[in-house]
Motif scaffolding. Sequence first.
Motif, PDB file in Angstrom:
ATOM      1  N   PHE A 336       7.419  -3.053  -0.059  1.00  0.00           N
ATOM      2  CA  PHE A 336       6.324  -1.987   0.306  1.00  0.00           C
ATOM      3  C   PHE A 336       5.427  -1.502   1.047  1.00  0.00           C
ATOM      4  O   PHE A 336       4.330  -0.284   1.476  1.00  0.00           O
ATOM      5  N   VAL A 337       4.392  -3.114   0.934  1.00  0.00           N
ATOM      6  CA  VAL A 337       3.422  -2.866   2.285  1.00  0.00           C
ATOM      7  C   VAL A 337       4.018  -3.168   3.492  1.00  0.00           C
ATOM      8  O   VAL A 337       3.332  -2.006   4.363  1.00  0.00           O
ATOM      9  N   SER A 338       5.477  -3.263   4.510  1.00  0.00           N
ATOM     10  CA  SER A 338       5.677  -2.534   5.374  1.00  0.00           C
ATOM     11  C   SER A 338       5.885  -1.252   5.376  1.00  0.00           C
ATOM     12  O   SER A 338       5.463  -0.348   6.090  1.00  0.00           O
ATOM     13  N   ILE A 339       6.433  -0.380   4.303  1.00  0.00           N
ATOM     14  CA  ILE A 339       6.322   0.669   3.939  1.00  0.00           C
ATOM     15  C   ILE A 339       5.294   1.504   4.471  1.00  0.00           C
ATOM     16  O   ILE A 339       5.467   2.570   5.219  1.00  0.00           O
ATOM     17  N   ILE A 340       3.949   1.046   4.096  1.00  0.00           N
ATOM     18  CA  ILE A 340       3.038   1.931   3.616  1.00  0.00           C
ATOM     19  C   ILE A 340       2.570   1.551   4.654  1.00  0.00           C
ATOM     20  O   ILE A 340       1.828   1.938   4.956  1.00  0.00           O
ATOM     21  N   THR A 341       2.386   0.641   5.489  1.00  0.00           N
ATOM     22  CA  THR A 341       2.148   0.557   7.190  1.00  0.00           C
ATOM     23  C   THR A 341       2.700   0.261   8.593  1.00  0.00           C
ATOM     24  O   THR A 341       0.898   0.262   8.994  1.00  0.00           O
TER      25      THR A 341
END
Length: 504
Positions: A336-341
Amino acid sequence: MAGGVVIASSISKVYPGKMTLYVFVTCLVASSGGLIFGYDIGISGGITSMDTFLQKFFPKVYYKEKHTLSNNQYCEFNSQLLTTFTSSLYLAALVASFLASAVTRTFGRRISMLGGGIIFLGGAAINGGAKDVAMLIIGRILLGIGIGFANQSVPLYLSEMAPAKLRGMLNIAFQLMITIGNFIANLVNYSTNKIEGGWGWRLGLGLAAVPAIIITVGSLFLPDTPNSLIERGHNEQAMSMLRKIRGTDDIKAEYDDLVVASKDSQLVKHPWSTLLQRKYRPQLCMSLLIPSFQQLTGINVVMFYAPVLFKTLGFGNDASLMSAVISGLVNVIATFVSIITVDKVGRRVLFLQGGVQMVISQILVGTLIGIKFGTTGQGEIPKTYAIFVVVCICVFVSAFAWSWGPLGWLVPSEIFPLEIRSAAQSINVSVNMFFTFVVAQIFLSLLCHLKFGLFYFFAAWEVAMTVFIALFLPETKNIPIEEMGLVWKKHWFWSRYVNDDTDV
């Protein structure tokens, strides 16, 4: 422009469009193709650490685990037959990806997803009812063919459906589904291992039918992408679909670019030989190196051998499965970190930060194991020490989950022009599967021979791939997929290959 950094807004058009409910739902359904890959990675690692499974199919490994007096932890599970069970799937996926390229280009991305789901379903049924190793491997081959079709078509589908400014987020849904499938498989392993009668492994293998049914049924209702529709001559449907997924009638500029790309594509009768032309050198290199590097991070060693690895380190059977559940959960959350950033900070920042974090954590894991087991493979890990090992592995998994995991699928799927897109994506998938096969096939043997140095081996590769990204990968965030060629023309190294008049 340093190290290949390119400012997207300076070289590309901005097409109107927004996140519509329709495009969100279609991408969510399509991304479920990642569930079959993730579930298999998790389930195969779990069952190969179960005593009842080993007793039935790999009795020599079971006997060695229980009765070997040397107690060399590094070599406890070293069996070529056992690794062939795990890795045969990836060899099948490698071969299938080339057939999937022709199907995807001729019949559309949706049909490839449908076919992949049906074939995977057949493999799940055979594995669940397996009577001997031959049935297991036949089932694995069918699972591999299904994964080859899904991994070839799903990333392309997501990149083509998504608006440019949200392409990263929507494409990473595929990797998110892989991590969710892996996490669910770890939970299944932990639960089925407790079933009395020793048939829990059958349930775990048979439940692979669930994600197969999800992608199979889902693909029946998915529309084709505008790019694929134009490529197959359905221009009116493509224009209607483009309006629907962009949520606006102002789609002429994007539609015209898709038509131009399609005309260029139709001039290409032999995409495989076309891919070898000088002007496609950047895309060819990326389609070869990015999937290779993704597997040389050592992630699939951790993911599909996690229970075996933790058991090797002295964890009990249930404890090893629970540790795999924990690392799998970290994998999901970190994605989810990658999805957000990814569409904010860009691809390069995540690649570089993740690479550095993986190097540090691999060195720590290798050092911790080396301190306790040395080169003899004999020793015990105290509970507190074991927890710290798991933490370091989770730090590694989290770094991969927001960098090389999702971006290893995203970047190759968004950089190919339409005329070579299916062929290049097949190379991307086949190289990924080849290195997954090789790593899976030799890991237990490497662990036996390199011992704790195996983790230093992967750390060295992570240094190499991080330097490669810093020097040779331009930033691709927010750039329309059919405008991606401009990125290479602005790059300090690749510009020498990419010119309008260089065809060979």
